[in-house]
Scaffold this motif. Structure first.
Motif, PDB file in Angstrom:
ATOM      1  N   UNK A  39       0.821  -1.210   0.000  1.00 37.36           N
ATOM      2  CA  UNK A  39       0.000   0.000   0.000  1.00 37.36           C
ATOM      3  C   UNK A  39       0.852   1.255   0.000  1.00 37.36           C
ATOM      4  N   UNK A  40       0.335   2.297   0.631  1.00 36.41           N
ATOM      5  CA  UNK A  40       0.980   3.610   0.537  1.00 36.41           C
ATOM      6  C   UNK A  40       2.317   3.680   1.271  1.00 36.41           C
ATOM      7  N   UNK A  41       2.655   2.638   2.073  1.00 36.46           N
ATOM      8  CA  UNK A  41       3.962   2.659   2.748  1.00 36.46           C
ATOM      9  C   UNK A  41       5.111   2.706   1.742  1.00 36.46           C
ATOM     10  N   UNK A  42       4.858   2.278   0.498  1.00 40.19           N
ATOM     11  CA  UNK A  42       5.910   2.330  -0.536  1.00 40.19           C
ATOM     12  C   UNK A  42       6.332   3.768  -0.833  1.00 40.19           C
ATOM     13  N   UNK A  43       5.517   4.735  -0.413  1.00 39.39           N
ATOM     14  CA  UNK A  43       5.822   6.146  -0.680  1.00 39.39           C
ATOM     15  C   UNK A  43       6.691   6.765   0.408  1.00 39.39           C
ATOM     16  N   UNK A  44       6.961   6.015   1.497  1.00 37.40           N
ATOM     17  CA  UNK A  44       7.737   6.566   2.604  1.00 37.40           C
ATOM     18  C   UNK A  44       6.864   7.459   3.482  1.00 37.40           C
ATOM     19  N   UNK A  45       7.522   8.128   4.422  1.00 35.90           N
ATOM     20  CA  UNK A  45       6.794   9.018   5.336  1.00 35.90           C
ATOM     21  C   UNK A  45       6.384  10.288   4.569  1.00 35.90           C
ATOM     22  N   UNK A  46       5.090  10.527   4.495  1.00 34.21           N
ATOM     23  CA  UNK A  46       4.595  11.661   3.692  1.00 34.21           C
ATOM     24  C   UNK A  46       4.350  12.914   4.524  1.00 34.21           C
ATOM     25  N   UNK A  47       4.638  12.851   5.816  1.00 30.19           N
ATOM     26  CA  UNK A  47       4.333  13.986   6.681  1.00 30.19           C
ATOM     27  C   UNK A  47       5.002  15.265   6.190  1.00 30.19           C
ATOM     28  N   UNK A  48       4.185  16.269   5.896  1.00 29.82           N
ATOM     29  CA  UNK A  48       4.690  17.569   5.461  1.00 29.82           C
ATOM     30  C   UNK A  48       5.224  17.591   4.039  1.00 29.82           C
ATOM     31  N   UNK A  49       5.154  16.462   3.335  1.00 28.31           N
ATOM     32  CA  UNK A  49       5.750  16.348   1.995  1.00 28.31           C
ATOM     33  C   UNK A  49       4.855  16.941   0.916  1.00 28.31           C
ATOM     34  N   UNK A  66      -4.357  12.292   1.084  1.00 31.16           N
ATOM     35  CA  UNK A  66      -4.642  13.589   1.717  1.00 31.16           C
ATOM     36  C   UNK A  66      -5.371  13.416   3.046  1.00 31.16           C
ATOM     37  N   UNK A  67      -6.201  12.374   3.134  1.00 31.35           N
ATOM     38  CA  UNK A  67      -7.028  12.188   4.331  1.00 31.35           C
ATOM     39  C   UNK A  67      -6.328  11.323   5.380  1.00 31.35           C
ATOM     40  N   UNK A  68      -5.653  10.269   4.942  1.00 33.10           N
ATOM     41  CA  UNK A  68      -5.111   9.286   5.886  1.00 33.10           C
ATOM     42  C   UNK A  68      -3.714   9.669   6.382  1.00 33.10           C
ATOM     43  N   UNK A  69      -2.958  10.373   5.537  1.00 33.99           N
ATOM     44  CA  UNK A  69      -1.606  10.806   5.924  1.00 33.99           C
ATOM     45  C   UNK A  69      -1.637  12.298   6.263  1.00 33.99           C
ATOM     46  N   UNK A  70      -0.490  12.853   6.563  1.00 36.01           N
ATOM     47  CA  UNK A  70      -0.413  14.285   6.885  1.00 36.01           C
ATOM     48  C   UNK A  70       0.535  14.981   5.911  1.00 36.01           C
ATOM     49  N   UNK A  71       0.277  14.850   4.597  1.00 38.74           N
ATOM     50  CA  UNK A  71       1.186  15.498   3.645  1.00 38.74           C
ATOM     51  C   UNK A  71       1.039  17.001   3.713  1.00 38.74           C
ATOM     52  N   UNK A  72       2.062  17.739   3.237  1.00 34.07           N
ATOM     53  CA  UNK A  72       1.902  19.183   3.092  1.00 34.07           C
ATOM     54  C   UNK A  72       0.828  19.446   2.043  1.00 34.07           C
ATOM     55  N   UNK A 118       7.886  13.844  -3.545  1.00 31.17           N
ATOM     56  CA  UNK A 118       7.464  12.504  -3.963  1.00 31.17           C
ATOM     57  C   UNK A 118       6.582  12.621  -5.205  1.00 31.17           C
ATOM     58  N   UNK A 119       6.875  11.796  -6.219  1.00 33.49           N
ATOM     59  CA  UNK A 119       5.996  11.661  -7.385  1.00 33.49           C
ATOM     60  C   UNK A 119       5.549  10.204  -7.453  1.00 33.49           C
ATOM     61  N   UNK A 120       4.279   9.979  -7.806  1.00 33.19           N
ATOM     62  CA  UNK A 120       3.830   8.594  -7.962  1.00 33.19           C
ATOM     63  C   UNK A 120       2.779   8.511  -9.059  1.00 33.19           C
ATOM     64  N   UNK A 121       2.523   7.274  -9.491  1.00 33.06           N
ATOM     65  CA  UNK A 121       1.543   7.043 -10.544  1.00 33.06           C
ATOM     66  C   UNK A 121       1.048   5.610 -10.436  1.00 33.06           C
ATOM     67  N   UNK A 122      -0.250   5.416 -10.491  1.00 37.35           N
ATOM     68  CA  UNK A 122      -0.858   4.081 -10.451  1.00 37.35           C
ATOM     69  C   UNK A 122      -1.469   3.821 -11.832  1.00 37.35           C
ATOM     70  N   UNK A 123      -0.729   3.115 -12.677  1.00 35.25           N
ATOM     71  CA  UNK A 123      -1.165   2.864 -14.066  1.00 35.25           C
ATOM     72  C   UNK A 123      -1.634   4.175 -14.710  1.00 35.25           C
ATOM     73  N   UNK A 124      -0.925   5.259 -14.407  1.00 30.86           N
ATOM     74  CA  UNK A 124      -1.359   6.586 -14.840  1.00 30.86           C
ATOM     75  C   UNK A 124      -0.556   7.103 -16.012  1.00 30.86           C
ATOM     76  N   UNK A 148      10.410   8.582  -6.444  1.00 27.92           N
ATOM     77  CA  UNK A 148       9.424   8.260  -7.476  1.00 27.92           C
ATOM     78  C   UNK A 148       8.954   6.823  -7.267  1.00 27.92           C
ATOM     79  N   UNK A 149       7.638   6.599  -7.271  1.00 30.62           N
ATOM     80  CA  UNK A 149       7.092   5.243  -7.216  1.00 30.62           C
ATOM     81  C   UNK A 149       5.983   5.145  -8.257  1.00 30.62           C
ATOM     82  N   UNK A 150       6.004   4.085  -9.064  1.00 26.27           N
ATOM     83  CA  UNK A 150       4.863   3.893  -9.972  1.00 26.27           C
ATOM     84  C   UNK A 150       4.585   2.422 -10.219  1.00 26.27           C
TER      85      UNK A 150
END
Ligand SMILES: C[S@@+](CC[C@H](N)C(=O)[O-])C[C@H]1O[C@@H](n2cnc3c(N)ncnc32)[C@H](O)[C@@H]1O
Length: 232
Positions: A39-49, A66-72, A118-124, A148-150
Motif C-alpha cells: 500500500x501507501x507505505x511504498x511512498x515513505x513518510x509523507x508527513x509535510x511532503x 490527503x485524508x489518511x496521511x499528513x502530507x503538506x 514525492x511523485x507517484x503514478x498508479x497505471x497513470x 518516485x514510485x509507480x
C-alpha cells in the motif's frame, strides 16, 4: 480506420464506479486488480511532503493520501477534462491539502523545478506518455533525493511479453462520439525501465514484480518501480 486523436479518450473511465462508490478509499493499492499487495507505505513518510499523482484519474488514491496521511500537499494531475471534472465533483472539498490540476503532466512538471518530494503514478500518465520525455520532466521537478514510485503492467493484458525497447503499442479506444481511436501505451520490461530511469538522473532503482491477487480474465502482473532523484 483507427486514428490518433487529441479528443478526451478517458471520458468514460471510472464513471460506473462513481455511481456506487463516492467515498475516499480506506486503502491504497498499487496492483492491477486493486485488491491486495503493498500500500501507501511504498511512498515513505509523507508527513509535510509535497506529493504529486501523475495521471490521477478521479483522484481516488490522492484523496486517500490527503485524508489518511499528513502530507503538506497532494497534487492530483490529469490531462483528461472528464477525469478532472470527476475528481472535482468527488474531492474538491479536500482542498487545500488536495489540489486538483487539469494539465498534461510533462508541461506541469517542467514548470515546477525541484518542487516535489514525492511523485507517484498508479497505471497513470507514465503508461501513456513517451517515457524519456516524461522522466526528464519528473527528474527536474523532484528535489534531489526525492522519491518516485509507480505501478505499470508487467506484460500485455493478452499475456504477450513486455517490450525489450522503448516501444509503444496502440490500444483501441473510442472517442466520446463513438469513433474508433487509439491510445499509445508503453509496456516495457524491467531492464528497459531501469535504463531510461538511470539516463534521466534516477538512482537506487528497484522493481518488484507483483502477482495478481486473484485469477480471472484481464488479470495481470504488476511492476512496482521505486527510484530516487540522484543528488547533484
Ligand atoms: C488508466 S487511468 C488511471 C487513473 C488513476 N491513476 C487510477 O488508478 O484510477 C490513466 C490516466 O492517466 C491520464 N494521463 C495519461 N497521460 C497523461 C498525461 N500525459 N498527463 C496527464 N494525465 C495523463 C489519463 O487521462 C487517465 O486519467
Amino acid at each position: 480506420m483507427r486514428r490518433v486523436t487529441t479528443t478526451d479518450l478517458w471520458h468514460h473511465y471510472g464513471r460506473t464506479r462513481i455511481e456506487r462508490d463516492r467515498a475516499v478509499p480506506e486503502t491504497f493499492h498499487w496492483i492491477w486488480s486493486q485488491d491486495g499487495g503493498p500500500g501507501s507505505e511504498a511512498l515513505g513518510d509523507l508527513t509535510g511532503r509535497c506529493v504529486a499523482d501523475l495521471g490521477a484519474g478521479s483522484a481516488r488514491q490522492a484523496a486517500h493520501l490527503a485524508v489518511v496521511h499528513q502530507p503538506g500537499k497532494v497534487v492530483a494531475i490529469d490531462a483528461s477534462a472528464a477525469q478532472h471534472a470527476m475528481a472535482s465533483e468527488l474531492y474538491a472539498h479536500l482542498a487545500p491539502r488536495l489540489h486538483l490540476v487539469h494539465a498534461d503532466v510533462v508541461a506541469h512538471l517542467r514548470a515546477a523545478p525541484d518542487a516535489y518530494d514525492v511523485l507517484y503514478s498508479v497505471f497513470g500518465a507514465i503508461d501513456f506518455t513517451e517515457p524519456r520525455k516524461l522522466f526528464q520532466a519528473m527528474s527536474a521537478a523532484l528535489r534531489p533525493g526525492g522519491r518516485l514510485v509507480f505501478s505499470t503492467l508487467a506484460h500485455y493484458l493478452n499475456g504477450d511479453p513486455a517490450e525489450t525497447d522503448v516501444v509503444a503499442a496502440d490500444i483501441p479506444a473510442k472517442t466520446p462520439e463513438g469513433e474508433a481511436a487509439v491510445i499509445r501505451r508503453w509496456v516495457l520490461q524491467e531492464h528497459v525501465w531501469t535504463k531510461i530511469l538511470d539516463e534521466a538522473g534516477f538512482t537506487e532503482i528497484t522493481i518488484d514484480r507483483l502477482p495478481a491477487a486473484r485469477n480471472g480474465p484481464r488479470i495481470a502482473d504488476t511492476l512496482l518501480v521505486t527510484a530516487f532523484r540522484r543528488m547533484n
